[in-house]
Design a protein around this motif. Sequence first.
Motif, short mmCIF file in Angstrom:
data_model
loop_
_atom_site.label_atom_id
_atom_site.label_comp_id
_atom_site.label_asym_id
_atom_site.label_seq_id
_atom_site.Cartn_x
_atom_site.Cartn_y
_atom_site.Cartn_z
N ALA A 154 -29.49 35.96 4.93
CA ALA A 154 -28.61 36.67 5.84
C ALA A 154 -27.81 37.75 5.13
O ALA A 154 -27.71 38.89 5.61
CB ALA A 154 -27.68 35.69 6.54
N SER A 155 -27.24 37.42 3.97
CA SER A 155 -26.41 38.42 3.28
C SER A 155 -27.25 39.55 2.72
O SER A 155 -26.79 40.70 2.65
CB SER A 155 -25.59 37.75 2.16
N SER A 156 -28.51 39.29 2.33
CA SER A 156 -29.40 40.36 1.86
C SER A 156 -29.68 41.35 2.99
O SER A 156 -29.67 42.57 2.79
CB SER A 156 -30.72 39.78 1.34
N VAL A 157 -29.93 40.81 4.18
CA VAL A 157 -30.19 41.66 5.35
C VAL A 157 -28.93 42.43 5.74
O VAL A 157 -28.98 43.63 6.04
CB VAL A 157 -30.70 40.81 6.52
N ILE A 158 -27.79 41.75 5.72
CA ILE A 158 -26.53 42.39 6.11
C ILE A 158 -26.18 43.53 5.16
O ILE A 158 -25.75 44.60 5.59
CB ILE A 158 -25.39 41.35 6.16
N ASP A 159 -26.38 43.32 3.86
CA ASP A 159 -26.01 44.33 2.87
C ASP A 159 -26.70 45.66 3.13
O ASP A 159 -26.05 46.71 3.21
CB ASP A 159 -26.34 43.84 1.45
N VAL A 160 -28.04 45.63 3.26
CA VAL A 160 -28.76 46.90 3.45
C VAL A 160 -28.58 47.44 4.87
O VAL A 160 -28.49 48.66 5.07
CB VAL A 160 -30.25 46.74 3.12
N PHE A 173 -25.50 56.61 0.35
CA PHE A 173 -26.92 56.32 0.13
C PHE A 173 -27.12 55.49 -1.13
O PHE A 173 -27.95 54.58 -1.18
CB PHE A 173 -27.72 57.62 0.03
N ASP A 174 -26.33 55.77 -2.18
CA ASP A 174 -26.47 55.05 -3.44
C ASP A 174 -26.10 53.57 -3.32
O ASP A 174 -26.47 52.76 -4.18
CB ASP A 174 -25.61 55.70 -4.53
N VAL A 175 -25.38 53.22 -2.26
CA VAL A 175 -25.00 51.82 -2.07
C VAL A 175 -26.23 50.96 -1.80
O VAL A 175 -26.22 49.75 -2.06
CB VAL A 175 -23.96 51.68 -0.94
N TYR A 176 -27.31 51.57 -1.29
CA TYR A 176 -28.56 50.84 -1.14
C TYR A 176 -28.97 50.19 -2.47
O TYR A 176 -29.39 49.03 -2.50
CB TYR A 176 -29.68 51.78 -0.70
N PHE A 177 -28.85 50.96 -3.54
CA PHE A 177 -29.28 50.46 -4.85
C PHE A 177 -28.35 49.35 -5.34
O PHE A 177 -28.80 48.42 -6.03
CB PHE A 177 -29.33 51.61 -5.85
N GLY A 185 -34.91 42.78 0.99
CA GLY A 185 -33.86 43.79 1.04
C GLY A 185 -34.39 45.18 0.79
O GLY A 185 -34.03 46.13 1.50
N GLY A 186 -35.25 45.34 -0.23
CA GLY A 186 -35.79 46.67 -0.54
C GLY A 186 -36.68 47.20 0.56
O GLY A 186 -36.61 48.39 0.92
N GLY A 187 -37.55 46.34 1.10
CA GLY A 187 -38.42 46.78 2.18
C GLY A 187 -37.64 47.16 3.43
O GLY A 187 -37.95 48.15 4.09
N LEU A 188 -36.61 46.37 3.74
CA LEU A 188 -35.79 46.65 4.91
C LEU A 188 -35.03 47.96 4.74
O LEU A 188 -34.94 48.76 5.67
CB LEU A 188 -34.82 45.49 5.14
N ALA A 189 -34.47 48.18 3.54
CA ALA A 189 -33.74 49.43 3.27
C ALA A 189 -34.67 50.63 3.41
O ALA A 189 -34.30 51.67 4.00
CB ALA A 189 -33.14 49.39 1.87
N LEU A 198 -37.86 56.69 -3.54
CA LEU A 198 -36.91 56.09 -4.48
C LEU A 198 -36.55 54.66 -4.06
O LEU A 198 -36.51 53.75 -4.90
CB LEU A 198 -35.64 56.93 -4.56
N LEU A 199 -36.29 54.48 -2.77
CA LEU A 199 -35.95 53.14 -2.29
C LEU A 199 -37.12 52.18 -2.47
O LEU A 199 -36.94 51.03 -2.89
CB LEU A 199 -35.55 53.20 -0.81
N LEU A 200 -38.32 52.65 -2.15
CA LEU A 200 -39.50 51.81 -2.30
C LEU A 200 -39.73 51.46 -3.77
O LEU A 200 -40.03 50.31 -4.11
CB LEU A 200 -40.72 52.52 -1.72
#
Length: 215
Positions: free
Chosen positions: A62-68, A94-98, A116-120, A161-163
């Motif tokens: 849940a927290s991984s999904v919420i973060d991104v 945008f950098d907060v994704y990382f 998290g990475g795929g969702l972002a 970059l996100l991928l």
Amino acid sequence: GERLIARLRLGLVLLELATVSVPGTDPTLRRMGIGICAVALALALAVAWAVSRRYRPWMGVASSVIDVSFVTAGLASFLWVGVPHMAVNSKVLFDVYFMALLLASLRYDWRLTALGGGLATLQYAALALWVGTTYDLNAPGYAPYSLGTFSWSIQAGRVVLLLGAAVGTSAVVLRAQHLRQLSATDRLTGLWNRGAFEDRLREEWSRARRHERAL
């Protein structure tokens, strides 16, 4: 581990709040940034409280999904105040994704990092596509383009970059898991060694204290 991530999340939100509060920032952007950070701080405190009270395995997911998702929602909120360029050209938010991917990697579970990475990646690609096709961000009415013009190549680069970050952090976590297994087992027999036993004993002692039950 989840409690450590919760504390780091709080620290990062406070750091981001200090960044957007720097004098000289555009007043509209400052108000939006402070508002977004205030909501993020409330969510971070809520997650930290929930994790400290009684941890459940689904909390990491849940927290991984919420973060991104919160980063994507923060970028999308600039559309609401009529600043669409900030939704796709933000260099701070945008950098907060990382940062979110970094927190996810601390769980040492490549599945959560990949999630998290795929969702972002998917969320930002959808946001950039929608903004780019809905708004004419290079129209003369937006001049002098203080937040920059819109470029499909730059947006594609951000998605890549996100991928790449998602793949890279997942690979690092997989490597860490492998090294941890090597250090915890005997190479000849494959049995757990004393270090692994002591680590597990500490885990169970911590669990017994948290839930106030016999060890």
